[in-house]
Design a protein around this motif. Sequence first.
Motif, mmCIF file in Angstrom:
data_model
loop_
_atom_site.group_PDB
_atom_site.id
_atom_site.type_symbol
_atom_site.label_atom_id
_atom_site.label_comp_id
_atom_site.label_asym_id
_atom_site.label_seq_id
_atom_site.Cartn_x
_atom_site.Cartn_y
_atom_site.Cartn_z
ATOM 1 N N PHE A 124 29.699 42.665 44.427
ATOM 2 C CA PHE A 124 31.079 42.611 43.990
ATOM 3 C C PHE A 124 31.542 41.168 44.012
ATOM 4 O O PHE A 124 31.185 40.414 44.919
ATOM 5 N N TYR B 51 22.977 40.308 50.934
ATOM 6 C CA TYR B 51 23.310 41.698 51.135
ATOM 7 C C TYR B 51 22.041 42.512 51.366
ATOM 8 O O TYR B 51 20.928 42.036 51.109
ATOM 9 N N TYR C 209 24.581 50.121 53.100
ATOM 10 C CA TYR C 209 24.825 48.823 52.482
ATOM 11 C C TYR C 209 25.571 47.912 53.441
ATOM 12 O O TYR C 209 26.582 48.313 54.022
ATOM 13 N N LEU D 196 40.725 47.759 52.084
ATOM 14 C CA LEU D 196 40.839 48.304 50.743
ATOM 15 C C LEU D 196 42.162 49.037 50.545
ATOM 16 O O LEU D 196 42.570 49.854 51.370
ATOM 17 N N TYR E 97 42.315 44.604 47.651
ATOM 18 C CA TYR E 97 42.313 44.554 49.110
ATOM 19 C C TYR E 97 43.534 43.756 49.572
ATOM 20 O O TYR E 97 44.027 42.868 48.872
ATOM 21 N N ILE F 158 25.120 51.727 48.155
ATOM 22 C CA ILE F 158 25.246 50.569 47.283
ATOM 23 C C ILE F 158 26.564 50.630 46.510
ATOM 24 O O ILE F 158 27.078 51.712 46.236
ATOM 25 N N LEU F 159 27.093 49.454 46.229
ATOM 26 C CA LEU F 159 28.450 49.364 45.715
ATOM 27 C C LEU F 159 28.586 49.925 44.306
ATOM 28 O O LEU F 159 28.855 49.213 43.364
ATOM 29 N N ALA F 160 28.413 51.206 44.207
ATOM 30 C CA ALA F 160 28.714 51.894 42.952
ATOM 31 C C ALA F 160 30.221 52.077 42.861
ATOM 32 O O ALA F 160 30.961 51.777 43.780
ATOM 33 N N VAL G 179 20.555 46.703 51.063
ATOM 34 C CA VAL G 179 20.823 48.077 50.626
ATOM 35 C C VAL G 179 20.178 49.105 51.558
ATOM 36 O O VAL G 179 20.237 50.309 51.295
ATOM 37 N N ASN H 209 33.065 52.889 45.863
ATOM 38 C CA ASN H 209 32.658 52.760 47.261
ATOM 39 C C ASN H 209 33.468 51.682 47.966
ATOM 40 O O ASN H 209 33.556 50.554 47.496
ATOM 41 N N GLU H 210 34.018 52.017 49.089
ATOM 42 C CA GLU H 210 34.828 51.086 49.866
ATOM 43 C C GLU H 210 33.938 50.239 50.753
ATOM 44 O O GLU H 210 32.977 50.728 51.341
ATOM 45 N N GLN H 211 34.250 48.957 50.854
ATOM 46 C CA GLN H 211 33.598 48.082 51.823
ATOM 47 C C GLN H 211 34.505 47.983 53.045
ATOM 48 O O GLN H 211 35.698 47.755 52.913
ATOM 49 N N GLN I 94 38.665 46.651 42.528
ATOM 50 C CA GLN I 94 39.309 47.036 43.779
ATOM 51 C C GLN I 94 40.367 46.005 44.158
ATOM 52 O O GLN I 94 40.245 44.823 43.837
#
Lengths: 115, 112
Positions: B100, A48, A31, B45, B35, A97-99, A50, A102-104, B33
Motif C-alpha cells: 500500500f 513486508y 501479513y 483505519l 487513516y 495480504i493487503l487485498a 506475507v 484488509n485493515e492494517q 483507505q
Amino acid sequence: NAGVTQTPKFQVLKTGQSMTLQCAQDMNHEYMSWYRQDPGMGLRLIHYSVGAGITDQGEVPNGYNVSRSTTEDFPLRLLSAAPSQTSVYFCASSPEILADGNEQFFGPGTRLTVL
Amino acid sequence: TQLLEQSPQFLSIQEGENLTVYCNSSSVFSSLQWYRQEPGEGPVLLVTVVTGGEVKKLKRLTFQFGDARKDSSLHITAAQTGDTGLYLCAGGAPDSWGKFQFGAGTQVVVTP
C-alpha cells in the motif's frame, strides 16, 4: 490482546552502530510490514512479509534487513546506522495480504535518532 | 510508481466548522483507505473504499471514492476538537501485490 507491540519506544544510535527494532503481534496475522515516517513524506514501506519464512522489499529497503521465523515476530535490523535513517518506524500487521478492504493494525512506533 | 498527493497539507478550523481534505493520484487504485494518526501513536483505519463513486459515512465523516478510482475526499461536518489529527490516505494499486502507498497526510487542527 496486546495487538502490535514495538520495542524500544525511543533509541539513539551513533553512526555505524547496528541495532534491531522489535515487532510482535498476537493476532495470528499473516501479513506484517515495516514503514518509516518522515515529515512531509508520509509512511514509506521498507519491507513486508506475507507469512513465516517469506519476506520482500518495499519502497525503501536499503540499509535494513528483516526475517520472519515465526508468525508473531518481525524484527527490523539496521546494519550500520546512518543519520539518514533518523525517523519514526512503524510496524503493522494484517490478517492476510493487503487485498481490498484488509485493515492494517499499527504499533505505537519507535523513534530513532542517529547521530 | 503511483503517488498519492494530499491537500491541503495543513488545515486549522474552529469547532463547528466543516472541512474537506483531498487525496489525488494520476493512477488508478483498486482500493483506498483513510487513516487518522494522533501524536505519538500509529495510524488507525477509518474506512476503506473499493468501488468507483462509492460514498461511505462514519458519523460526521463522509468519504468518497472518485468514479475513476484515482481520487478520494474526506468531509467532516461540524468538526470537534477530537477530530484533530493527521489524516492519511493509502492506496493499493492493481499491480502492487502486498503493498500500500501512503500520502504525506493532512494535519487538521480543530480549536474550541
